[in-house]
Design a protein around this motif. Structure first.
Motif, mmCIF file in Angstrom:
data_model
loop_
_atom_site.group_PDB
_atom_site.id
_atom_site.type_symbol
_atom_site.label_atom_id
_atom_site.label_comp_id
_atom_site.label_asym_id
_atom_site.label_seq_id
_atom_site.Cartn_x
_atom_site.Cartn_y
_atom_site.Cartn_z
ATOM 1 N N GLN A 12 -62.388 18.131 -4.306
ATOM 2 C CA GLN A 12 -61.119 17.417 -4.296
ATOM 3 C C GLN A 12 -60.014 18.320 -3.763
ATOM 4 O OE1 GLN A 12 -60.005 15.202 -7.812
ATOM 5 N NE2 GLN A 12 -62.117 15.157 -8.527
ATOM 6 N N TRP A 13 -59.134 17.717 -2.968
ATOM 7 C CA TRP A 13 -57.896 18.364 -2.540
ATOM 8 C C TRP A 13 -56.778 17.604 -3.228
ATOM 9 C CZ3 TRP A 13 -58.480 18.846 3.542
ATOM 10 C CH2 TRP A 13 -59.594 19.646 3.828
ATOM 11 N N ARG A 14 -56.020 18.274 -4.093
ATOM 12 C CA ARG A 14 -55.036 17.586 -4.923
ATOM 13 C C ARG A 14 -53.668 18.260 -4.845
ATOM 14 N NH1 ARG A 14 -57.653 13.037 -6.058
ATOM 15 N NH2 ARG A 14 -56.047 12.641 -7.607
ATOM 16 N N ARG A 55 -60.526 21.522 -6.245
ATOM 17 C CA ARG A 55 -61.174 21.282 -7.534
ATOM 18 C C ARG A 55 -62.626 20.867 -7.330
ATOM 19 N NH1 ARG A 55 -62.530 16.951 -10.487
ATOM 20 N NH2 ARG A 55 -62.885 17.385 -12.692
ATOM 21 N N SER A 69 -62.647 25.835 -8.399
ATOM 22 C CA SER A 69 -61.341 25.223 -8.596
ATOM 23 C C SER A 69 -60.283 26.315 -8.492
ATOM 24 C CB SER A 69 -61.252 24.541 -9.963
ATOM 25 O OG SER A 69 -62.179 23.476 -10.061
ATOM 26 N N GLU A 141 -59.302 13.544 -11.480
ATOM 27 C CA GLU A 141 -59.019 12.476 -10.519
ATOM 28 C C GLU A 141 -57.987 11.519 -11.087
ATOM 29 O OE1 GLU A 141 -59.635 10.600 -6.861
ATOM 30 O OE2 GLU A 141 -60.829 12.289 -7.570
ATOM 31 N N ARG A 206 -62.276 11.982 4.421
ATOM 32 C CA ARG A 206 -61.490 11.630 3.242
ATOM 33 C C ARG A 206 -60.738 10.344 3.534
ATOM 34 N NH1 ARG A 206 -56.285 12.382 4.569
ATOM 35 N NH2 ARG A 206 -55.681 14.054 6.000
ATOM 36 N N SER A 251 -57.112 13.592 -2.623
ATOM 37 C CA SER A 251 -58.307 12.768 -2.787
ATOM 38 C C SER A 251 -59.550 13.647 -2.810
ATOM 39 C CB SER A 251 -58.428 11.791 -1.613
ATOM 40 O OG SER A 251 -58.676 12.513 -0.407
ATOM 41 N N THR A 252 -60.675 12.997 -3.068
ATOM 42 C CA THR A 252 -61.971 13.621 -2.832
ATOM 43 C C THR A 252 -62.133 13.834 -1.329
ATOM 44 O OG1 THR A 252 -62.931 12.595 -4.780
ATOM 45 C CG2 THR A 252 -64.461 13.323 -3.079
ATOM 46 N N THR A 253 -62.695 14.972 -0.952
ATOM 47 C CA THR A 253 -62.800 15.350 0.457
ATOM 48 C C THR A 253 -64.158 15.977 0.716
ATOM 49 O OG1 THR A 253 -60.411 15.754 0.531
ATOM 50 C CG2 THR A 253 -61.731 16.704 2.296
#
Length: 262
Positions: A12-14, A55, A69, A141, A206, A251-253
């Motif tokens: 994830q890229w957040r 993450r 993470s 998420e 993504r 989002s999840t990537t």
């Protein structure tokens, strides 16, 4: 065993904060890997400073025991391929700052990215007067779906400290087509220079991100020097013009295996 056709790296890229400046194209023209040219927005050359949280990073479906993470700050510019019909616009990293030598080594080893280890702090200020969240573990998420008041990333120590901050965030929406924010946010290819002189291309998968435009933004510290850029490109007064600034939940990537381009 994970299929070889699946993502090489996933996670994830957040909590992304991005500030983009206009810069003299002469600063970056020689930094584009072979087979690529600068991708200009309305004739303007752009460079961005971006902070984000990684993450649950996995390689071939296997969780990383260390560094899965972590926060990151990177400095990037924008390129395209003139030899293909859709030009495959993407990014090239000038510098990636990550917390820890092991993470930096892994980033350099996997994709030959220009990663260095540096202390990194991040801060997210809530909307209702709550205390800032300082260096909490990257969130689950959907936990950033309520936009914050401000987001900041800082890196380095002593006199080398830099800081990126966005605040006064507007309404959440997809970036306007043709805008500088869309130019920066909607990138699904990455490129870098390999040790033997060729370029590596990798696909990023993504969903399209919704963003909040930032009414206030700043990047402090000598980030041009961190990126290996000459200060003479900073323009009059030593400052570059901010063209775009925004925050995105992310989002999840997934990142797929790289391939050389000629």
């Amino acid at each position: 065993m994970a299929a070889l056709s699946g993502p090489f790296i996933a996670g994830q890229w957040r909590n992304l904060a991005a500030v983009t400046f206009e810069i003299d194209p002469a600063a970056l023209r020689e930094r584009a890997p072979p087979g690529l040219v600068l991708d200009l927005w309305r004739g303007r050359c752009l460079v961005s400073v971006v902070g984000l949280l990684f993450r649950d990073t996995r390689i071939l479906g296997i969780p990383l025991p260390f560094g899965g993470s972590h926060p990151q700050v990177n400095i990037r510019f924008y390129v395209r391929r003139p030899d293909v019909e859709d030009s495959q616009p993407g990014v090239v990293f000038l510098r990636q700052m990550v917390p820890g030598r092991l993470v930096a080594w892994g980033t350099r080893r996997l994709y030959h990215e220009p990663a260095v280890a540096a202390p990194i702090r991040w801060e997210t200020t809530g909307r209702h007067g709550g205390h800032p969240h300082l260096n909490h573990p990257p969130r689950r998420e959907g936990e950033f779906t309520e936009k914050p008041e401000a987001v900041a990333y800082s890196w380095g120590a002593g006199e080398g400290i830099g800081r990126l901050e966005v605040g006064d965030l507007g309404e959440t929406a997809y970036p306007e087509p043709g805008s500088a924010a869309a130019f920066v946010a909607e990138r699904y290819w990455g490129y870098n220079l390999q040790p033997h002189g060729s370029a590596l291309q990798f696909r990023v998968e993504r969903p399209r991100w919704m963003i909040c435009p930032a009414g206030s933004a700043q990047v402090e510290g000598d980030w041009l020097a961190t990126a290996g850029l000459d200060s003479r490109f900073a323009g009059k007064g030593g400052e570059l013009e901010v063209v775009s600034a925004f925050w995105a939940d992310g989002s999840t990537t997934a990142i797929y295996r790289g391939r050389r381009i000629r």
